[in-house]
Enzyme design. Structure first.
Site, PDB file in Angstrom:
ATOM      1  N   GLU A 200      54.296 -23.601-170.249  1.00 37.02           N
ATOM      2  CA  GLU A 200      55.369 -24.580-170.111  1.00 37.02           C
ATOM      3  C   GLU A 200      55.817 -25.077-171.475  1.00 37.02           C
ATOM      4  OE1 GLU A 200      54.354 -26.827-165.888  1.00 37.02           O
ATOM      5  OE2 GLU A 200      53.646 -27.693-167.769  1.00 37.02           O
ATOM      6  N   ARG A 292      43.841 -35.852-153.818  1.00 38.75           N
ATOM      7  CA  ARG A 292      42.637 -36.664-153.614  1.00 38.75           C
ATOM      8  C   ARG A 292      42.923 -38.089-154.044  1.00 38.75           C
ATOM      9  NH1 ARG A 292      41.650 -37.328-158.909  1.00 38.75           N
ATOM     10  NH2 ARG A 292      41.908 -35.535-160.292  1.00 38.75           N
ATOM     11  N   ARG A 338      38.704 -47.875-168.288  1.00 37.78           N
ATOM     12  CA  ARG A 338      37.536 -47.104-167.890  1.00 37.78           C
ATOM     13  C   ARG A 338      36.398 -47.357-168.879  1.00 37.78           C
ATOM     14  NH1 ARG A 338      39.655 -41.218-165.736  1.00 37.78           N
ATOM     15  NH2 ARG A 338      41.608 -41.926-164.771  1.00 37.78           N
TER      16      ARG A 338
END
Length: 454
Positions: A200, A292, A338
């Protein structure tokens, strides 16, 4: 509704799912490796079964052991969380053949969107804008050279079956193509058993914007707004926020409509995300779909008030969405950091070990910590290093930023090294404070400055 669900995962996402099940009145079964015998999710679940040795391939990726655990405990459904078997179509098929509901999309959808080449073709057919690049798999260097010359450098080589940052190489000029092509193919073969590649054009600089969608078994699909995940290191997200501050309401509505169209094109059931890159001129390009629950789903929950995990479970049980697009409302701003057991000063090396003291930030409006850690627990060296997620919600972005700075300052862990101070420095950087960053910012600007200051 299910009466018992097995959680085929570990750590904070397993704890998160157990909490949602408990609020729905559903019994839970935890599975664990020998290294996780004293893990929090094993203590919280109604039942817990050891499924093998410490290494993932012998436990959390052991499909036969997990299904056996579900059958002997009479679990009616399995929630895979994220990672491990969450996007494994074979596991989804095996669940169906054992009359156990896989809480996620069908194996057909997982296969269609898991192969990035096929996903590009499907999205293009559905009228979703895709990044200029190859229409099919690239098997030879000659093919790669031809397409790269057509779209123009720089380009990105990606594994067709990729994920988790594996099998990805940035190629800035033609002289670099051969070396990167060969190494990416080898890495893809080792990680996924498939060395098919595609190419890409690099959209640079870019913002990484993803849209959360929900779809039910009746074909209804809605979106829950977007998240900005542009702060990344080595293609791994570090900090996320919702909503994105670089798009206006017109673009937001347009992007949501495209994401819904993408979901309907693959008859999407469950929670998933459509991921886009936004270029400097405001054009959006489809990058991939995650079939998910996402690590960063809590920030969407904070701005919408919708429990995404509960929705997943209800959809899997056959319930309709029970929510129309016009009924989805957005309030305030949310940020997630995180927290990893790693040492940023030593190239983010993992820092497993025993946590002697742990004080998680708590108290105050708009603060949530998702974690499976507690004082005295040992962090094993076999799994992902993330040990917690700090999520804040504020009236506006400045309010959220200040809450996150306060929360990071209250986080105390002794016994292992974490990236808390690194996150504090990141959230305090002027570019982050003003929202002036893209996917290259952390690697090319922040990290060099941070290392020099250290």
């Amino acid at each position: 509704m299910f009466s018992k669900i097995l959680i085929a995962n570990r750590g904070e996402i397993a704890v998160r799912i157990i909490r949602a099940c408990r609020e729905l009145g559903i019994q839970t079964v935890a599975v664990y490796s020998e290294a996780d015998k004293e893990a929090l999710h094993t203590e919280m679940a109604d039942e817990a079964i050891c499924i093998g040795p410490a290494r993932s391939k012998d436990s959390y990726l052991n499909m036969q052991a997990i299904l056996s655990a579900a059958l002997v405990t009479n679990a009616e459904a399995i929630h895979p969380g994220f990672g491990f078997l969450s996007e494994n179509s074979l596991f989804s098929t095996m669940c169906r053949e054992c009359s156990i509901k896989f809480i996620g999309p069908s194996e057909k959808t997982i296969d269609e969107m898991g192969n990035k080449i096929h996903a590009r073709q499907l999205m293009k057919a559905a009228g979703v804008p895709v990044i200029p690049g190859s229409d099919g798999a690239i098997h030879t260097l000659k093919e790669a050279e031809k397409i790269a010359d057509t779209v123009g450098y720089p380009v990105m080589l990606k594994a067709a079956a990729g994920g988790g940052g594996k099998g990805i190489r940035k190629v800035l000029k033609k002289a670099e193509l051969e070396k990167n092509f060969n190494s990416a193919k080898a890495e893809a073969k080792a990680a996924f058993g498939d060395d098919s590649m595609y190419l890409e054009k690099i959209i640079y600089p870019a913002r990484h914007i993803e849209v959360q969608i929900l779809g039910d078994q009746a074909g209804n699909v809605i979106h829950l707004g977007e998240r900005d995940c542009s702060l990344q290191r080595n293609n791994q997200k570090v900090l996320e926020e919702a909503p994105s501050i670089v798009i206006d309401q017109k673009q937001r509505d347009m992007l949501g409509s495209i994401a819904v169209r993408a979901g309907k094109a693959v008859n999407y059931e469950s929670a998933g995300t459509i991921e886009f890159l936004r270029d400097e001129t405001g054009n959006f390009y489809f990058m991939e779909m995650n079939t998910r629950i996402q690590v960063e789903h809590p920030i969407t929950e904070m701005v919408t008030g919708i429990d995404i995990v509960k929705k997943q479970i209800k959809i899997a049980s056959g319930e309709p969405l029970g929510l129309k697009q016009e009924e989805v409302t957005f309030k305030g701003h949310s940020i997630e950091c995180r927290i990893n057991a790693e040492n940023p000063a030593f190239n983010f090396a993992p820092s497993p070990g025993k946590i002697h003291t742990l004080l998680l930030p708590s108290g105050g409006l708009g603060l949530r910590v998702d974690s499976a850690m507690y004082s005295g627990v040992t962090i094993p060296p076999y799994y992902d290093s993330m040990i917690a997620k700090i999520i804040v919600h504020g009236e506006d972005r400045l309010d959220a930023l200040m809450k996150m700075q306060r929360a990071l300052g209250e986080f105390v862990s002794e016994g292992v090294i974490t990236n808390v101070e690194f996150q504090m420095d990141l959230i305090s950087h002027p570019n982050v404070l003003f929202g002036d960053y893209d996917t290259s910012f952390l690697q090319t600007t922040f990290l060099p400055e941070w290392r020099e200051s250290e």
